[in-house]
Design a protein around this motif. Sequence first.
Motif, PDB file in Angstrom:
ATOM      1  N   ALA A  27      11.184  -1.001  30.430  1.00 53.23           N
ATOM      2  CA  ALA A  27      10.094  -0.695  29.500  1.00 53.23           C
ATOM      3  C   ALA A  27      10.398  -1.234  28.114  1.00 53.23           C
ATOM      4  N   LEU A  28      11.622  -1.068  27.667  1.00 54.15           N
ATOM      5  CA  LEU A  28      12.002  -1.587  26.355  1.00 54.15           C
ATOM      6  C   LEU A  28      11.936  -3.103  26.325  1.00 54.15           C
ATOM      7  N   GLU A  29      12.430  -3.718  27.374  1.00 50.76           N
ATOM      8  CA  GLU A  29      12.517  -5.172  27.406  1.00 50.76           C
ATOM      9  C   GLU A  29      11.148  -5.841  27.460  1.00 50.76           C
ATOM     10  N   TYR A  30      10.232  -5.282  28.232  1.00 55.86           N
ATOM     11  CA  TYR A  30       8.968  -5.968  28.485  1.00 55.86           C
ATOM     12  C   TYR A  30       7.780  -5.441  27.674  1.00 55.86           C
ATOM     13  N   SER A  31       7.918  -4.315  27.005  1.00 57.68           N
ATOM     14  CA  SER A  31       6.762  -3.721  26.348  1.00 57.68           C
ATOM     15  C   SER A  31       6.792  -3.787  24.828  1.00 57.68           C
ATOM     16  N   LEU A  32       7.953  -3.965  24.249  1.00 67.29           N
ATOM     17  CA  LEU A  32       8.063  -3.982  22.791  1.00 67.29           C
ATOM     18  C   LEU A  32       8.455  -5.359  22.293  1.00 67.29           C
ATOM     19  N   ASP A  33       8.022  -5.660  21.067  1.00 63.76           N
ATOM     20  CA  ASP A  33       8.486  -6.909  20.476  1.00 63.76           C
ATOM     21  C   ASP A  33       9.971  -6.750  20.119  1.00 63.76           C
ATOM     22  N   PRO A  34      10.675  -7.852  19.901  1.00 70.86           N
ATOM     23  CA  PRO A  34      12.129  -7.788  19.690  1.00 70.86           C
ATOM     24  C   PRO A  34      12.565  -6.894  18.529  1.00 70.86           C
ATOM     25  N   ILE A  35      11.804  -6.851  17.459  1.00 72.45           N
ATOM     26  CA  ILE A  35      12.213  -6.029  16.316  1.00 72.45           C
ATOM     27  C   ILE A  35      12.102  -4.547  16.664  1.00 72.45           C
ATOM     28  N   LYS A  36      11.014  -4.142  17.305  1.00 74.95           N
ATOM     29  CA  LYS A  36      10.857  -2.741  17.696  1.00 74.95           C
ATOM     30  C   LYS A  36      11.908  -2.340  18.720  1.00 74.95           C
ATOM     31  N   CYS A  37      12.200  -3.235  19.625  1.00 73.01           N
ATOM     32  CA  CYS A  37      13.244  -2.975  20.618  1.00 73.01           C
ATOM     33  C   CYS A  37      14.602  -2.805  19.930  1.00 73.01           C
ATOM     34  N   GLN A  38      14.882  -3.643  18.954  1.00 72.18           N
ATOM     35  CA  GLN A  38      16.132  -3.551  18.216  1.00 72.18           C
ATOM     36  C   GLN A  38      16.218  -2.231  17.443  1.00 72.18           C
ATOM     37  N   ILE A  39      15.103  -1.790  16.879  1.00 71.82           N
ATOM     38  CA  ILE A  39      15.080  -0.513  16.166  1.00 71.82           C
ATOM     39  C   ILE A  39      15.435   0.630  17.118  1.00 71.82           C
ATOM     40  N   ILE A  40      14.809   0.664  18.287  1.00 80.10           N
ATOM     41  CA  ILE A  40      15.086   1.717  19.271  1.00 80.10           C
ATOM     42  C   ILE A  40      16.545   1.670  19.703  1.00 80.10           C
ATOM     43  N   GLU A  41      17.056   0.477  20.003  1.00 80.71           N
ATOM     44  CA  GLU A  41      18.443   0.358  20.452  1.00 80.71           C
ATOM     45  C   GLU A  41      19.417   0.811  19.381  1.00 80.71           C
ATOM     46  N   MET A  42      19.182   0.408  18.147  1.00 81.95           N
ATOM     47  CA  MET A  42      20.100   0.768  17.071  1.00 81.95           C
ATOM     48  C   MET A  42      20.001   2.254  16.716  1.00 81.95           C
ATOM     49  N   LYS A  43      18.796   2.800  16.731  1.00 79.99           N
ATOM     50  CA  LYS A  43      18.590   4.187  16.310  1.00 79.99           C
ATOM     51  C   LYS A  43      18.998   5.183  17.380  1.00 79.99           C
ATOM     52  N   TYR A  44      18.623   4.927  18.632  1.00 77.47           N
ATOM     53  CA  TYR A  44      18.782   5.948  19.662  1.00 77.47           C
ATOM     54  C   TYR A  44      19.762   5.591  20.778  1.00 77.47           C
ATOM     55  N   LEU A  45      20.033   4.327  20.986  1.00 73.98           N
ATOM     56  CA  LEU A  45      20.837   3.947  22.147  1.00 73.98           C
ATOM     57  C   LEU A  45      22.213   3.404  21.803  1.00 73.98           C
ATOM     58  N   SER A  46      22.584   3.414  20.541  1.00 73.81           N
ATOM     59  CA  SER A  46      23.905   2.909  20.166  1.00 73.81           C
ATOM     60  C   SER A  46      24.921   4.047  20.226  1.00 73.81           C
ATOM     61  N   HIS A  47      26.173   3.678  20.321  1.00 75.83           N
ATOM     62  CA  HIS A  47      27.244   4.662  20.396  1.00 75.83           C
ATOM     63  C   HIS A  47      27.500   5.323  19.046  1.00 75.83           C
ATOM     64  N   GLU A  48      27.181   4.627  17.992  1.00 77.71           N
ATOM     65  CA  GLU A  48      27.379   5.163  16.651  1.00 77.71           C
ATOM     66  C   GLU A  48      26.068   5.699  16.105  1.00 77.71           C
ATOM     67  N   ARG A  49      26.165   6.721  15.306  1.00 73.72           N
ATOM     68  CA  ARG A  49      24.966   7.265  14.661  1.00 73.72           C
ATOM     69  C   ARG A  49      24.566   6.341  13.525  1.00 73.72           C
ATOM     70  N   GLN A  50      23.326   5.889  13.566  1.00 71.69           N
ATOM     71  CA  GLN A  50      22.804   4.963  12.564  1.00 71.69           C
ATOM     72  C   GLN A  50      21.742   5.668  11.730  1.00 71.69           C
ATOM     73  N   ASN A  51      21.732   5.413  10.442  1.00 69.51           N
ATOM     74  CA  ASN A  51      20.632   5.935   9.642  1.00 69.51           C
ATOM     75  C   ASN A  51      19.630   4.813   9.399  1.00 69.51           C
ATOM     76  N   ASP A  52      18.426   5.205   8.998  1.00 74.74           N
ATOM     77  CA  ASP A  52      17.329   4.250   8.866  1.00 74.74           C
ATOM     78  C   ASP A  52      17.612   3.163   7.836  1.00 74.74           C
ATOM     79  N   ILE A  53      18.245   3.525   6.732  1.00 77.72           N
ATOM     80  CA  ILE A  53      18.519   2.535   5.685  1.00 77.72           C
ATOM     81  C   ILE A  53      19.401   1.414   6.220  1.00 77.72           C
ATOM     82  N   ASN A  54      20.458   1.772   6.923  1.00 79.09           N
ATOM     83  CA  ASN A  54      21.338   0.745   7.490  1.00 79.09           C
ATOM     84  C   ASN A  54      20.616  -0.122   8.509  1.00 79.09           C
TER      85      ASN A  54
END
Length: 88
Positions: A27-54
Amino acid sequence: MIVGHIFPKLQENDEANELKVIQMERALEYSLDPIKCQIIEMKYLSHERQNDINIYMDIGLQKTPYYEKKKVADRFFYFGLFCVINLF
């Protein structure tokens, strides 16, 4: 239940969970544009906690466009999670 292991587990649950992960990745790969997909991966699917500013600094977006894209991506992500959880 698998018998004979030190830590028994339910095989059916593992298979269902793997299918859920695969469905979310697709769903992530085929439904979102690359920037939105990158936002989801960095915000929710990364091992480190990321804040929005970073995140928006790393992606190269300004604050307002980032939050506009994040809003759409979040809605998609939550809807996708809801569907995957309730379908399996």
